[in-house]
Write an enzyme that holds these catalytic residues in place. Structure first.
Site, mmCIF file in Angstrom:
data_model
loop_
_atom_site.group_PDB
_atom_site.id
_atom_site.type_symbol
_atom_site.label_atom_id
_atom_site.label_comp_id
_atom_site.label_asym_id
_atom_site.label_seq_id
_atom_site.Cartn_x
_atom_site.Cartn_y
_atom_site.Cartn_z
ATOM 1 N N HIS A 81 20.836 3.717 32.077
ATOM 2 C CA HIS A 81 21.641 4.934 31.951
ATOM 3 C C HIS A 81 22.854 4.658 31.069
ATOM 4 C CE1 HIS A 81 23.460 8.708 33.118
ATOM 5 N NE2 HIS A 81 24.596 8.070 33.358
ATOM 6 N N GLY A 109 1.821 22.750 5.733
ATOM 7 C CA GLY A 109 2.813 22.565 6.811
ATOM 8 C C GLY A 109 2.408 21.500 7.805
ATOM 9 N N GLY A 119 0.788 -1.225 0.000
ATOM 10 C CA GLY A 119 0.000 0.000 0.000
ATOM 11 C C GLY A 119 0.822 1.277 0.000
ATOM 12 N N THR A 120 0.160 2.350 0.412
ATOM 13 C CA THR A 120 0.799 3.665 0.475
ATOM 14 C C THR A 120 2.017 3.609 1.382
ATOM 15 O OG1 THR A 120 -1.368 4.705 0.241
ATOM 16 C CG2 THR A 120 0.397 6.086 1.129
HETATM 17 C C1 LIG Z 1 4.569 10.474 2.505
HETATM 18 C C2 LIG Z 1 3.816 9.704 3.556
HETATM 19 C C3 LIG Z 1 4.443 9.354 4.732
HETATM 20 C C4 LIG Z 1 3.772 8.623 5.700
HETATM 21 N N1 LIG Z 1 4.432 8.307 6.850
HETATM 22 C C5 LIG Z 1 3.805 7.592 7.800
HETATM 23 C C6 LIG Z 1 4.477 7.199 8.989
HETATM 24 O O1 LIG Z 1 5.661 7.505 9.181
HETATM 25 N N2 LIG Z 1 3.807 6.443 9.890
HETATM 26 C C7 LIG Z 1 2.501 6.088 9.706
HETATM 27 O O2 LIG Z 1 1.940 5.409 10.560
HETATM 28 N N3 LIG Z 1 1.833 6.447 8.590
HETATM 29 C C8 LIG Z 1 2.448 7.181 7.645
HETATM 30 N N4 LIG Z 1 1.777 7.508 6.497
HETATM 31 C C9 LIG Z 1 0.357 7.111 6.381
HETATM 32 C C10 LIG Z 1 0.250 5.630 5.986
HETATM 33 O O3 LIG Z 1 0.915 5.440 4.760
HETATM 34 C C11 LIG Z 1 -1.208 5.228 5.884
HETATM 35 O O4 LIG Z 1 -1.866 5.528 7.097
HETATM 36 C C12 LIG Z 1 -1.365 3.738 5.609
HETATM 37 O O5 LIG Z 1 -0.704 3.369 4.427
HETATM 38 C C13 LIG Z 1 -2.840 3.367 5.510
HETATM 39 O O6 LIG Z 1 -2.972 2.002 5.260
HETATM 40 P P1 LIG Z 1 -4.279 1.419 4.520
HETATM 41 O O7 LIG Z 1 -4.107 -0.051 4.539
HETATM 42 O O8 LIG Z 1 -5.497 1.993 5.121
HETATM 43 O O9 LIG Z 1 -4.234 2.000 3.039
HETATM 44 P P2 LIG Z 1 -3.112 2.087 1.918
HETATM 45 O O10 LIG Z 1 -1.769 1.905 2.484
HETATM 46 O O11 LIG Z 1 -3.390 3.339 1.174
HETATM 47 O O12 LIG Z 1 -3.391 0.820 1.001
HETATM 48 C C14 LIG Z 1 -4.548 0.704 0.251
HETATM 49 C C15 LIG Z 1 -4.284 -0.260 -0.878
HETATM 50 O O13 LIG Z 1 -5.506 -0.548 -1.528
HETATM 51 C C16 LIG Z 1 -5.281 -0.654 -2.929
HETATM 52 N N5 LIG Z 1 -6.555 -0.410 -3.586
HETATM 53 C C17 LIG Z 1 -7.327 0.699 -3.541
HETATM 54 N N6 LIG Z 1 -8.453 0.533 -4.231
HETATM 55 C C18 LIG Z 1 -8.407 -0.726 -4.743
HETATM 56 C C19 LIG Z 1 -9.285 -1.500 -5.543
HETATM 57 N N7 LIG Z 1 -10.454 -1.013 -5.944
HETATM 58 N N8 LIG Z 1 -8.901 -2.745 -5.872
HETATM 59 C C20 LIG Z 1 -7.726 -3.267 -5.460
HETATM 60 N N9 LIG Z 1 -6.862 -2.581 -4.693
HETATM 61 C C21 LIG Z 1 -7.203 -1.327 -4.335
HETATM 62 C C22 LIG Z 1 -4.234 0.412 -3.204
HETATM 63 O O14 LIG Z 1 -3.530 0.137 -4.401
HETATM 64 C C23 LIG Z 1 -3.359 0.304 -1.961
HETATM 65 O O15 LIG Z 1 -2.288 -0.587 -2.163
HETATM 66 C C24 LIG Z 1 2.429 8.233 5.498
HETATM 67 C C25 LIG Z 1 1.778 8.568 4.308
HETATM 68 C C26 LIG Z 1 2.457 9.291 3.345
HETATM 69 C C27 LIG Z 1 1.750 9.633 2.070
#
Ligand SMILES: Cc1cc2nc3c(=O)[nH]c(=O)nc-3n(C[C@H](O)[C@H](O)[C@H](O)COP(=O)(O)OP(=O)(O)OC[C@H]3O[C@@H](n4cnc5c(N)ncnc54)[C@H](O)[C@@H]3O)c2cc1C
Length: 463
Positions: A442, A184, A41-42
């Site tokens: 420590h 920010g 994912g993201t």
């Molecule tokens: C630059 C950045 C830095 C971050 N840093 C942190 C951090 O340090 N710590 C932290 O806890 N969080 C961080 N986050 C947030 C974190 O990435 C998200 O909270 C987390 O990824 C959410 O997980 P999720 O499983 O809900 O969704 P996602 O990780 O968004 O995964 C969803 C998945 O569903 C798939 N998908 C969507 N629709 C469909 C569909 N119709 N069919 C099949 N597949 C589909 C997508 O391709 C994706 O792979 C950061 C985010 C960003 C953008």
């Protein structure tokens, strides 16, 4: 056309979805997971992991460059410092690739069937997926929506060309000379700081009067100070209104305007649930704002349809998504579970880092608690001194009557690694005496946590 029937269908293999599928598989639930992109994912592909890789590389480079300037108190001198950004990005891609493969292997080990393609709902229990081998129809008893979130686009600054989101920023092969970060919040500041350390001239434009608006001023002050030291220009109460060629127009709240030269404009103005184009909107599930509304078991308004992770709203954090995924898998396997977490720690990987767990002083007061506070500065911590990292503090918020710890906040270099002990204290119902009475090794920065508890009890030892 191929048809699959299963007990559990998980849509999206981000931290929420893949953890849900792994746990369900471990519990013997017949599980299918659909992913349109790479597993992880993201978080794994364009979020947590690549951003932390870039932040680390930037920190190493900036520390080395600092030594070159001869301003290094430890007496270290280097002859020259340079960075090959394309190679840095390849190193980062290597880490992401290893983790992609790891997630796939874990899903396979748990006997989860992985389907590659974009899922589109036909009805609440049936989806269609266009795969490389043709259309697959998947019918399930239970469905988990874990489709995550995507960057919000500003009408005045649509993505494309010089205007990029965090996703493109994490794959730049060339360093932008002038980078303006619009927004920010934590993502904008983490990336803006990293690019400034790599050598870009960075300006941060934030519409509200304070960066990181969700945190109190004491926590934000060390970050603002460091941004200044890094030469980052901070424009609060300011809006970006449009890009004309290589000039970004901005307007301040008092009516002033300016045009900033830019190579790239990084827009980090929030994220929105990813529901469009997959039939989720047509299911007409109840919403909480734009997010899917869930109850304490992550159930949506449709029977047998759960939702987890970013698609359900704030806090949009990977570890929240994972915890929800694990809980839902156990519920589907017949176990009695409900969301009973006392806190979800949150970290800003800025310079220095911020950690929050549980209630802030203002939140505790707003909930009617009479509170006791204990704050201990890193300037009085030996380990912090040896690491040239004395800015910041640990603050404990406790009930005045019982000493029950309601919240812990910290700002300082490396405090992200203290987040687990803060969360554990709150989850275990620790009182100030429990923290004060625990021997903290420590010299470590964690001693500041013990000292903050002692301070709240009225007898700190080292201040
Ligand atoms: C630059 C950045 C830095 C971050 N840093 C942190 C951090 O340090 N710590 C932290 O806890 N969080 C961080 N986050 C947030 C974190 O990435 C998200 O909270 C987390 O990824 C959410 O997980 P999720 O499983 O809900 O969704 P996602 O990780 O968004 O995964 C969803 C998945 O569903 C798939 N998908 C969507 N629709 C469909 C569909 N119709 N069919 C099949 N597949 C589909 C997508 O391709 C994706 O792979 C950061 C985010 C960003 C953008």
């Amino acid at each position: 056309m191929k048809e699959i029937t299963c007990k559990l269908l998980v849509i999206g293999a981000g931290p929420g979805g893949y953890v849900c599928a792994i746990r369900a598989g471990q519990l013997g639930v017949d599980t299918v997971i659909v992913e349109a992109d790479k597993p992880g994912g993201t978080c794994l592909n364009v979020g947590c992991i690549p951003s932390k890789a870039l932040i680390h590389a930037a920190e190493e480079f900036s520390a080395t460059a600092h030594m070159l300037e001869g301003r290094n108190a430890m007496g270290i001198r280097v002859e020259a410092a340079s960075i090959d950004l394309a190679r840095t990005m390849s190193w980062k891609d290597g880490i992401v690739g290893r983790l992609n493969a790891g997630v796939t292997a874990l899903l396979q080990k748990a006997r989860v069937k992985i389907v590659h393609g974009r899922a589109a709902f036909r009805d609440g229990k049936t989806v269609e997926v266009e795969t490389e081998i043709g259309l697959q129809v998947i019918r399930a008893e239970t469905v988990v929506i874990a489709t995550g979130s995507e960057p919000v686009e500003l009408a005045a600054l649509p993505f494309g060309g010089r205007i990029i989101s965090s996703t493109e920023a994490l794959s730049l092969r060339e360093l932008p000379k002038n980078l303006v970060v619009v927004g920010g919040g934590y993502i904008g500041l983490e990336l803006g700081t990293a690019f400034a350390k790599l050598g870009s001239a960075v300006t941060v434009v934030e519409a509200t009067p304070q960066i990181l608006p969700q945190y109190d001023a004491d926590l934000v002050r060390p970050i603002a100070r460091r941004l200044g030291e890094l030469g980052i220009r901070l424009l609060t109460s300011t809006k970006a209104t449009g890009l004309d060629g290589d000039a970004l127009s901005i307007e301040t709240s008092d009516g002033g305007s300016e045009r900033l030269p830019v190579d790239r404009v990084l827009v980090t103005a929030g994220r929105r649930p990813r529901t469009a184009g997959s039939g989720i909107d047509e299911l007409d599930l109840d919403r909480s704002g734009t997010y899917l509304r869930i109850d304490d078991r992550c159930r949506t308004s449709m029977r047998g349809v759960y939702a987890i992770g970013d698609v359900t709203g704030e806090p949009m954090l990977a570890h929240r998504a994972m915890a929800q995924g694990e809980m839902v898998a156990e519920i589907v396997a017949g176990r009695k579970r409900a969301w009973d977490k006392r806190c979800i720690p949150a970290i800003c990987f800025t310079d220095p880092e911020i950690v929050t767990a549980g209630l802030s002083p203002d939140e505790a007061r707003a909930q009617g608690f009479a509170i006791r506070l204990g704050q201990f500065p890193f300037s009085a911590n030996g380990r912090a001194m040896t690491m040239l990292a004395e800015d910041g503090f640990v603050r404990v918020v406790a009930r005045a009557d019982t000493g029950l710890v309601l919240g812990v906040q910290a700002v300082g270099a490396g405090v992200s690694e203290l987040s687990a002990s803060f969360a554990l204290a709150i989850e275990m119902g620790a009182r100030l005496e429990d923290i004060a009475g625990t021997i903290h090794a420590h010299p470590t920065r964690s001693e500041a946590f013990q000292e903050a508890a002692l301070k709240a009890l009225g007898h700190a030892l080292h201040i």
